[in-house]
Design an enzyme around this catalytic site. Structure first.
Site, PDB file in Angstrom:
ATOM      1  N   HIS A 147      -5.409 -13.215 -19.293  1.00  0.00           N
ATOM      2  CA  HIS A 147      -4.175 -12.784 -19.961  1.00  0.00           C
ATOM      3  C   HIS A 147      -3.763 -13.656 -21.145  1.00  0.00           C
ATOM      4  CE1 HIS A 147      -3.644 -10.064 -16.627  1.00  0.00           C
ATOM      5  NE2 HIS A 147      -2.480  -9.661 -17.076  1.00  0.00           N
ATOM      6  N   SER A 160       5.029  -4.475 -13.998  1.00  0.00           N
ATOM      7  CA  SER A 160       4.207  -5.609 -13.574  1.00  0.00           C
ATOM      8  C   SER A 160       4.566  -6.190 -12.215  1.00  0.00           C
ATOM      9  CB  SER A 160       4.371  -6.690 -14.639  1.00  0.00           C
ATOM     10  OG  SER A 160       4.042  -7.938 -14.146  1.00  0.00           O
TER      11      SER A 160
HETATM   12  C1  MIC Z   1       0.646  -5.976 -16.993  1.00  0.00           C
HETATM   13  O1  MIC Z   1      -0.243  -5.150 -17.164  1.00  0.00           O
HETATM   14  O2  MIC Z   1       1.853  -5.728 -17.190  1.00  0.00           O
HETATM   15  C2  MIC Z   1       0.268  -7.345 -16.488  1.00  0.00           C
HETATM   16  C3  MIC Z   1       0.506  -8.301 -17.573  1.00  0.00           C
HETATM   17  O3  MIC Z   1      -1.100  -7.368 -16.170  1.00  0.00           O
HETATM   18  C4  MIC Z   1       1.103  -7.650 -15.253  1.00  0.00           C
HETATM   19  C5  MIC Z   1       0.904  -9.010 -14.720  1.00  0.00           C
HETATM   20  C6  MIC Z   1       1.678 -10.082 -15.404  1.00  0.00           C
HETATM   21  O4  MIC Z   1       2.780  -9.843 -15.892  1.00  0.00           O
HETATM   22  O5  MIC Z   1       1.187 -11.204 -15.408  1.00  0.00           O
HETATM   23  C7  MIC Z   1       0.884  -6.675 -14.090  1.00  0.00           C
HETATM   24  O6  MIC Z   1       0.492  -5.560 -14.315  1.00  0.00           O
HETATM   25  O7  MIC Z   1       1.198  -7.008 -12.934  1.00  0.00           O
HETATM   26 FE1  SF4 Z   2      -4.556  -6.985 -18.488  1.00  0.00          FE
HETATM   27 FE2  SF4 Z   2      -2.499  -5.793 -17.234  1.00  0.00          FE
HETATM   28 FE3  SF4 Z   2      -3.480  -4.852 -19.542  1.00  0.00          FE
HETATM   29 FE4  SF4 Z   2      -4.910  -4.646 -17.384  1.00  0.00          FE
HETATM   30  S1  SF4 Z   2      -2.931  -3.673 -17.728  1.00  0.00           S
HETATM   31  S2  SF4 Z   2      -5.652  -5.265 -19.371  1.00  0.00           S
HETATM   32  S3  SF4 Z   2      -4.429  -6.515 -16.306  1.00  0.00           S
HETATM   33  S4  SF4 Z   2      -2.476  -6.778 -19.208  1.00  0.00           S
END
Ligand code: MIC
Ligand code: SF4
Length: 752
Positions: free
Chosen positions: A96, A642
């Site tokens: 990330h 998320s």
């Molecule tokens: C997202 O797609 O919103 C994320 C970033 O992957 C989040 C995790 C996060 O906020 O670290 C998720 O989907 O849980």
């Molecule tokens: Fe990364 Fe979340 Fe985006 Fe998937 S949805 S690519 S885990 S930030």
């Protein structure tokens, strides 16, 4: 190489016996979801005593996956428990924190420099506590899990909401907050309310421009962003069997956009082919011998309405490609209706950028089909009219796509290839365009398109579509282009039509891909994890205070949120991701994206102590430091999106003790409970209107806080009138003990 092979072997060995017992106990045929859930129940739980969507039960997951942005908090909490090693196999994935800008190599190098402190923390914690570590550049958590760890019939949890992706390989995989992962890492059982079951029968065959993505885009439109809350989606039917394993994974991934707890497909040929193609023939063979236990019973699929809480049927032969958006993934628009919709809503139709890849759509099939569209366009003397960016989901996929020549096709057309990481999907995108307010449109094959998510610009209209549709629309440079019916003018002025995409589910040969980015788990007790007290990125955690009834009197309202409030509104990602290991610093983003009901502005609320409009985090801190706890009010599906528990730790850290809303999203509600925040819902949603900007709020009844009882809020208005409103909660006995201890973590510490 097959990870966990002994665990998987032993699980399959005992599976038939377990399932027969469960079937006998319940006296009826079983869905696949029930087989997986019940075969992972903790020993003391009796199957016949738990009711769907009503009772909590304890489970024993096979595996835990964490990504770098959530693992930091999860591991900081784990360290507080003083355990020596994790009790269940676990991994951390560095995906990330990599910003996409000029290309994979330079972006990765810069990320390693910039995030070295965080990566070092994660890597040493993994080596100390026996956790597998996937270095930056190795890939996105869900893609790496699918390629290496997922197995049919397994149960896993992951600190990311798209963990359900592994359902494409028949695993029930559920997104959770870090505190849930800590429970399981410390050897405790994992608690979940038994989900409801939605059966989805797929019939017919996809054809032409349609792809698995369109199935879930349509379904998200049908169910909305809250329609799947508290339920597992179980797919079946001959249409389901016709899909590739990775196509199934795309569908399971985006089930998260409806609030679904997880999605799953039964074991079939596509899964065994995928297992073999990713070097796990051994797992494929084992699963094949248990195939009847790794799918729903035939009686269930013959009469689905009898066994599922809800049943939906989709005919793939009649499906049209969809484009969902802008601003929400459930605004589903069939491609044939886009012209009309865009015109009516005055959306910018010029597409600035098309992006493919991410954890949702990074398979060989996706990349090959998108490449076929671009190749066909080039051969017909067309070129890309939009900027085009490819984000491969893993090192494995980028190696295979490179080997097959797909990356060359993209590059020839002028595309950029970013690192194998989340990048623009989570605002880690250094867009060349520096303007933060310019009205523009982009289209991508990711899963979420909330306001500001990709680039921080509230005026970016982000649309979601399949990779092949993103490719076609990027060639046209126009959101309203329908490749099924329309032609484009090429460089010679001739009208040409794009051919239908073509591609294969799997690469022709099984490539041996080196795992350069993987660091094996070890339990090296000598490793000392150091965090500098001056660090801006990492901070040791301090326990929250225990319950004190006095905290719940005279509470000022912090913010009454109007409309959609996702975790991106509560704790923004993008540039804030750098503070995911530092609670104090990240708390400075609390609610800065949410709309204040009273003045229609973001990050501007009445500070009752100063009498001025001030930023939300500053106001909360002012209250807290003056000895006052505060209250947050919200509307429907509060905290959707998320799994980030920062969205729950920040309010707790800033002194918010009560969050009262019309409804909660599942993961966020649990996260709040774990951190000791009281989550309440209105008995009568109209009471939302009664809360005034300068209210002081009392909560009574906490001395007899018990499962199922009502709690009454007293609103002391500034004109000295008083109103009372009834609220309900969903805490069970165990969760009440978290609340009383101040947080779930405090309770674990006490029990050591
Ligand atoms: C997202 O797609 O919103 C994320 C970033 O992957 C989040 C995790 C996060 O906020 O670290 C998720 O989907 O849980
Ligand atoms: Fe990364 Fe979340 Fe985006 Fe998937 S949805 S690519 S885990 S930030």
């Amino acid at each position: 190489m097959s990870f966990d092979i002994e665990i998987i072997r032993s699980f399959y060995h005992f599976l038939p016996d377990k399932i027969n017992k469960i079937r006998k106990l319940l006296g009826r045929p079983l869905t696949l979801s029930e087989k997986i859930l019940y075969s992972h129940l903790a020993e003391n739980i009796l199957v016949s005593n738990i009711r769907r969507k009503m009772d909590y039960a304890d489970f024993k997951p096979d595996r835990i996956a964490m990504q770098d942005a959530t693992a930091q908090m999860a591991l900081l909490q784990f360290m507080v428990t003083e355990k020596e090693k994790v009790s269940v196999p676990a991994t951390v994935h560095c995906d990330h924190l990599i910003i996409g800008r000029s290309g994979a190599k330079t972006d990765l190098k810069l990320a390693i420099e910039r995030n070295s402190e965080v990566y070092e923390f994660l890597s040493s914690a993994c080596s100390k506590y026996d956790i597998g570590f996937w270095k930056p550049g190795s890939g996105i958590i869900h893609q790496v899990v699918l390629e290496n760890y997922a197995f049919p019939g397994g149960l896993m949890i992951g600190t990311d909401s798209h963990t359900p992706t592994a359902g494409g390989l028949g695993m029930l995989a559920i997104g959770v907050g870090g505190a849930d992962a800590v429970d399981v890492m410390t050897g405790m059982d994992w608690e979940l309310m038994l989900p409801g079951l939605i059966g989805i029968k797929l019939t017919g065959r996809l054809n032409g421009w349609t792809s698995p993505k369109d199935i879930i885009l349509k379904l998200t439109g049908m169910l909305t962003v809250k329609g799947g809350t508290g339920a597992v989606f179980e797919y079946f039917g001959d249409g389901a069997e016709s899909l590739s394993c990775t196509g199934k994974a795309t569908i399971c991934n985006m089930g998260a956009e409806t609030g679904a707890t997880a999605s799953v497909f039964g074991f079939d040929r596509s899964m065994s082919d995928y297992l073999s193609s990713t070097g796990r023939s051994e797992v494929a063979d084992l699963a094949y011998h248990r195939r009847n236990d790794l799918t729903g019973d035939p009686e269930v699929y013959a009469e689905p309405a009898k066994y599922f809480d809800r049943y939906i049927e989709i005919d793939l032969s009649e499906l049209e490609p969809y484009i969902n958006g802008p601003y929400t993934p459930d605004r589903a628009i069939p491609v044939s209706k886009m012209k009309e919709e865009a015109e009516m809503n005055k959306w910018p139709v010029k597409i600035d950028t098309g992006l493919i890849g991410s954890c949702t759509n990074s398979s060989y099939e996706d990349i090959s089909r998108a490449a076929s569209v671009i190749e066909n366009a080039l051969s017909q003397k067309l070129s890309l009219r939009s900027e085009f960016i490819v984000i491969p989901g893993s090192e494995r996929i980028s190696t295979i796509a490179e080997h097959a020549g797909f990356m060359d096709i993209f590059r020839k057309a002028g595309a950029k290839v970013f690192a194998n990481a989340c990048g623009p999907c989570i605002g880690q995108w250094n867009r060349d365009d520096k303007s933060n307010t310019r009205l523009n449109s982009i289209i991508h094959s990711f899963n979420r398109n909330f306001s500001k998510r990709a680039d921080g610009n509230p005026n970016t209209h982000a649309f979601v579509a399949s990779p092949e549709m993103v490719a076609a629309i990027s060639v046209a440079g126009d959101l309203t282009f329908n490749p099924l019916t329309e032609q484009l003018t090429n460089s010679e002025g001739k009208k040409v039509r794009l051919d239908e995409p073509s591609g294969k589910a799997l690469p022709p040969e099984s490539l041996v891909v080196s795992m350069t980015g993987y660091q094996k788990p070890s339990n090296d007790k000598k490793i000392e994890i150091k965090i500098s007290p001056d660090s801006e990125r990492m901070q040791m955690l301090r326990p929250f205070n225990e319950f004190n009834e006095q905290d719940f009197h005279n509470m000022p309202l912090l913010i009454k949120v109007r409309g959609k409030c996702t975790t991106d509104h509560i704790s923004m990602a993008g540039e804030w991701l750098k503070y995911r290991g530092h609670l104090e610093n990240i708390s400075q983003n609390y609610m800065i994206g949410a709309l204040n009901y009273f003045n229609g502005k973001t990050n501007s609320v009445l500070n009752q102590l100063s009498g001025k409009y001030e930023p939300v985090p500053d106001t909360a801190r002012h209250y807290r430091d003056s000895g006052l706890c505060s209250v947050v009010i919200g509307e429907e599906n509060f905290g959707e999106g998320s799994s980030r528990e920062h969205a729950a730790m920040e309010p707790r850290f800033l002194g918010v003790r009560v969050i009262l809303v019309k409804s909660f999203a599942r993961i966020h509600e649990t996260n709040l409970k774990k951190q000791g925040v009281l989550t309440l819902t209105f008995v009568d949603n109209d009471d939302y209107g009664k809360i005034r900007e300068d209210d002081r709020i009392d909560l009574s009844g906490l001395d007899h806080f018990a499962p199922g009882n009502k709690l009454v809020l007293t609103l002391n208005h500034s004109d000295r009138t008083v109103e009372r409103i009834d609220t309900v909660h969903s805490f069970n006995e165990n969760q009440i003990s978290w609340f009383k201890a101040g947080s779930a973590l405090n309770l674990i510490r006490k029990s050591q």
